[in-house]
Motif scaffolding. Structure first.
Motif, PDB file in Angstrom:
ATOM      1  N   PRO A   1      17.328 -68.567 -67.865  1.00  0.00           N
ATOM      2  CA  PRO A   1      17.174 -68.919 -66.448  1.00  0.00           C
ATOM      3  C   PRO A   1      15.782 -68.541 -65.953  1.00  0.00           C
ATOM      4  O   PRO A   1      15.096 -67.712 -66.543  1.00  0.00           O
ATOM      5  CB  PRO A   1      18.246 -68.066 -65.766  1.00  0.00           C
ATOM      6  CG  PRO A   1      18.359 -66.849 -66.636  1.00  0.00           C
ATOM      7  CD  PRO A   1      18.073 -67.307 -68.048  1.00  0.00           C
ATOM      8  N   THR A   2      15.361 -69.176 -64.861  1.00  0.00           N
ATOM      9  CA  THR A   2      14.110 -68.791 -64.216  1.00  0.00           C
ATOM     10  C   THR A   2      14.408 -68.438 -62.758  1.00  0.00           C
ATOM     11  O   THR A   2      15.468 -68.772 -62.227  1.00  0.00           O
ATOM     12  CB  THR A   2      13.082 -69.930 -64.250  1.00  0.00           C
ATOM     13  OG1 THR A   2      13.547 -71.009 -63.432  1.00  0.00           O
ATOM     14  CG2 THR A   2      12.844 -70.415 -65.670  1.00  0.00           C
ATOM     15  N   SER A   3      13.442 -67.814 -62.115  1.00  0.00           N
ATOM     16  CA  SER A   3      13.670 -67.366 -60.744  1.00  0.00           C
ATOM     17  C   SER A   3      13.802 -68.532 -59.773  1.00  0.00           C
ATOM     18  O   SER A   3      14.308 -68.350 -58.665  1.00  0.00           O
ATOM     19  CB  SER A   3      12.530 -66.446 -60.311  1.00  0.00           C
ATOM     20  OG  SER A   3      11.286 -67.110 -60.445  1.00  0.00           O
ATOM     21  N   GLY A   4      13.389 -69.716 -60.156  1.00  0.00           N
ATOM     22  CA  GLY A   4      13.530 -70.878 -59.293  1.00  0.00           C
ATOM     23  C   GLY A   4      14.876 -71.572 -59.418  1.00  0.00           C
ATOM     24  O   GLY A   4      15.100 -72.598 -58.774  1.00  0.00           O
TER      25      GLY A   4
ATOM     26  N   PRO B   1      18.007 -75.765 -57.312  1.00  0.00           N
ATOM     27  CA  PRO B   1      16.656 -75.256 -57.538  1.00  0.00           C
ATOM     28  C   PRO B   1      15.930 -74.930 -56.238  1.00  0.00           C
ATOM     29  O   PRO B   1      16.075 -75.626 -55.233  1.00  0.00           O
ATOM     30  CB  PRO B   1      15.979 -76.422 -58.273  1.00  0.00           C
ATOM     31  CG  PRO B   1      17.081 -77.171 -58.913  1.00  0.00           C
ATOM     32  CD  PRO B   1      18.233 -77.068 -57.955  1.00  0.00           C
ATOM     33  N   LEU B   2      15.136 -73.878 -56.279  1.00  0.00           N
ATOM     34  CA  LEU B   2      14.397 -73.415 -55.108  1.00  0.00           C
ATOM     35  C   LEU B   2      12.955 -73.917 -55.157  1.00  0.00           C
ATOM     36  O   LEU B   2      12.407 -74.174 -56.231  1.00  0.00           O
ATOM     37  CB  LEU B   2      14.373 -71.887 -55.067  1.00  0.00           C
ATOM     38  CG  LEU B   2      15.725 -71.181 -55.048  1.00  0.00           C
ATOM     39  CD1 LEU B   2      15.506 -69.667 -55.100  1.00  0.00           C
ATOM     40  CD2 LEU B   2      16.515 -71.562 -53.805  1.00  0.00           C
ATOM     41  N   ALA B   3      12.350 -74.011 -53.976  1.00  0.00           N
ATOM     42  CA  ALA B   3      10.910 -74.272 -53.914  1.00  0.00           C
ATOM     43  C   ALA B   3      10.177 -73.069 -54.504  1.00  0.00           C
ATOM     44  O   ALA B   3      10.555 -71.924 -54.249  1.00  0.00           O
ATOM     45  CB  ALA B   3      10.481 -74.493 -52.475  1.00  0.00           C
TER      46      ALA B   3
ATOM     47  N   ARG C   1      12.873 -81.330 -60.738  1.00  0.00           N
ATOM     48  CA  ARG C   1      14.159 -81.101 -60.081  1.00  0.00           C
ATOM     49  C   ARG C   1      14.015 -80.685 -58.631  1.00  0.00           C
ATOM     50  O   ARG C   1      15.003 -80.431 -57.954  1.00  0.00           O
ATOM     51  CB  ARG C   1      14.951 -80.054 -60.874  1.00  0.00           C
ATOM     52  CG  ARG C   1      15.564 -80.634 -62.144  1.00  0.00           C
ATOM     53  CD  ARG C   1      15.897 -79.597 -63.173  1.00  0.00           C
ATOM     54  NE  ARG C   1      14.694 -79.108 -63.842  1.00  0.00           N
ATOM     55  CZ  ARG C   1      14.703 -78.412 -64.973  1.00  0.00           C
ATOM     56  NH1 ARG C   1      15.838 -78.130 -65.547  1.00  0.00           N
ATOM     57  NH2 ARG C   1      13.568 -77.999 -65.515  1.00  0.00           N
ATOM     58  N   GLY C   2      12.767 -80.583 -58.133  1.00  0.00           N
ATOM     59  CA  GLY C   2      12.507 -80.313 -56.739  1.00  0.00           C
ATOM     60  C   GLY C   2      13.155 -79.030 -56.248  1.00  0.00           C
ATOM     61  O   GLY C   2      13.685 -78.257 -57.053  1.00  0.00           O
ATOM     62  N   PRO C   3      13.126 -78.756 -54.925  1.00  0.00           N
ATOM     63  CA  PRO C   3      12.405 -79.512 -53.909  1.00  0.00           C
ATOM     64  C   PRO C   3      10.906 -79.208 -53.975  1.00  0.00           C
ATOM     65  O   PRO C   3      10.529 -78.101 -54.308  1.00  0.00           O
ATOM     66  CB  PRO C   3      13.005 -78.984 -52.607  1.00  0.00           C
ATOM     67  CG  PRO C   3      13.394 -77.586 -52.928  1.00  0.00           C
ATOM     68  CD  PRO C   3      13.811 -77.583 -54.365  1.00  0.00           C
TER      69      PRO C   3
END
Lengths: 204, 188
Positions: free
Chosen positions: A103-106, B36-38, B113-115
């Motif tokens: 996993p990654t932090s994003g 997914p996070l920015a 996969r954005g954002p």
């Protein structure tokens, strides 16, 4: 789980400092050099729009190409990855999976399929040590955010199958086209490239 | 310490001739969400007198800590307890005379996969501090249109007479890092 192969030893891992990716060999007992590993690399063609072949099997991405956006690999029937802590896993285009997702932090896996493409999350390239992309029936193509691309036939000879290796060396990623017997399954290919899958580290 | 409006400038070395360099810190928070996070990424672009990068490679960020021009270095924050998300050190005496401007940009990583926008990015700022950490100036830099902004030029250091000054900018780029690269002449 594939049967353990006598050659399946982490032969590359013992010389590796955690932050450098693949480190070039140095005499036993010698202290780590002060210079970054990139400065000790032999010259390699830059990553642009080009084809790979048995004679021109290597390209090297620059530091920007290696770290921005997504690295897309199209045409792979399977992928395998190893992170900087030597955690390994693999996934097929049909989403069969073994080993451990990194996993990654994003909130994205470091390496994994998106639709039928393998995607490497380059924001976290420093977590990556290496990856494999196993050709399916057609060519393998690789593309980065800046539009640079490379392609290699799915077979580099009669009865052969192309495997593209991606290795991080310091801040650079290097792509190398390799060729294995077409009859090898993914498990045998992992073993020949020194992968043994990390089992049991997934989130519960 | 003083907060600055967009477009505001402050002379750094004119008021403090002994100031040998600065640490530029950039920070933000990302709203948690599903999926997914920015992922904002800071970079500094090393420019000549035409306002463009000296070469397409003249930038520093987490995967390229220095350039051929000395005096400007990205300071890795991985594993460190720091106030800022990213920090870039500038040693004024070491910066070559052909460097006239250092632009500080944050882009949201253009992962498929954005954002890829600042919509979920809050409390973005840039601050300039002395090497000992004492803050000289701070600019809160939310883009005007965070839902469409993919990169933001937070501010810049520029040569001012015989010294250096800082200008707050806060300019958004809807075309993201590609737009930044086109404007500054980078190979990204």
């Amino acid at each position: 789980m594939p049967e353990q192969h006598p050659l399946d030893v982490p032969y590359l891992t013992r010389r590796i400092r955690p932050d450098d990716g693949l480190t070039l060999a140095r005499p036993a007992g010698a202290p780590p050099p002060d210079v970054p590993p990139e400065s000790r690399l032999y010259p390699a063609p830059a990553f642009g729009t080009r084809g790979l072949s048995p004679r021109d099997a290597v390209v090297r991405l620059n530091a920007r190409q290696s770290a921005i956006g997504s690295l897309f690999v199209t045409g792979a029937r399977g992928t395998a990855w190893e992170d900087s802590a030597h955690v390994t896993g693999a996934q097929s285009v049909h989403r069969e999976q073994i080993g451990t997702v990194v996993p990654t932090s994003g909130g994205r896996p470091l390496v994994g399929y998106v639709n039928r493409d393998v995607v490497v999350a380059l924001r976290h390239v420093r977590q990556l040590r290496r990856a494999l992309f196993i050709a399916g029936e057609g060519p393998l193509t690789v593309q980065t955010f800046d539009g640079a691309a490379a392609a290699v036939p799915g077979s580099l000879g009669e009865g052969r199958r192309t495997v593209l290796t991606l290795t991080r060396i310091g801040s650079s990623l290097e792509l190398r086209a390799e060729s294995v017997p077409d009859s090898w399954d993914d498990g045998q290919i992992w073993r020949e490239f020194g992968f043994s899958m990390t089992i049991g580290l997934g989130r519960r | 310490m003083s907060a600055f409006p967009e477009g505001g400038t402050v002379a750094l070395t004119a008021g403090d001739p002994g100031l040998a360099g600065v640490m530029v810190g950039l920070g933000w928070t990302v709203e948690p969400g599903v999926g997914p996070l920015a992922e904002p990424v800071a970079l500094a672009i090393v420019c000549g007198d035409d306002g463009r990068a000296l070469t397409p490679e003249h930038l520093v960020f987490f995967n390229q800590l220095t350039t051929a021009s000395p005096g400007i270095a990205f300071s890795p924050t991985e594993g460190a307890q720091r106030q800022d998300a990213e920090q870039i050190d500038v040693d004024f005496a070491s910066v070559p005379s052909d460097v006239m401007r250092i632009a500080f940009v944050t882009y949201v990583d253009p992962e498929v996969r954005g954002p890829g926008t600042f919509a979920a990015v809050r409390d973005a700022y840039i601050r300039v501090a002395r090497p000992d950490g004492t803050e000289l100036v701070r600019f809160d830099a939310p883009p005007a249109q965070p839902e469409t902004a993919k990169a933001v030029l937070f501010g810049e250091l520029f040569r001012d007479a015989d010294g250096w000054a800082f200008r707050a900018l806060g300019r958004g780029y809807e075309n993201g890092l590609a737009g930044v690269g086109a404007e500054f002449g980078l190979d990204v």
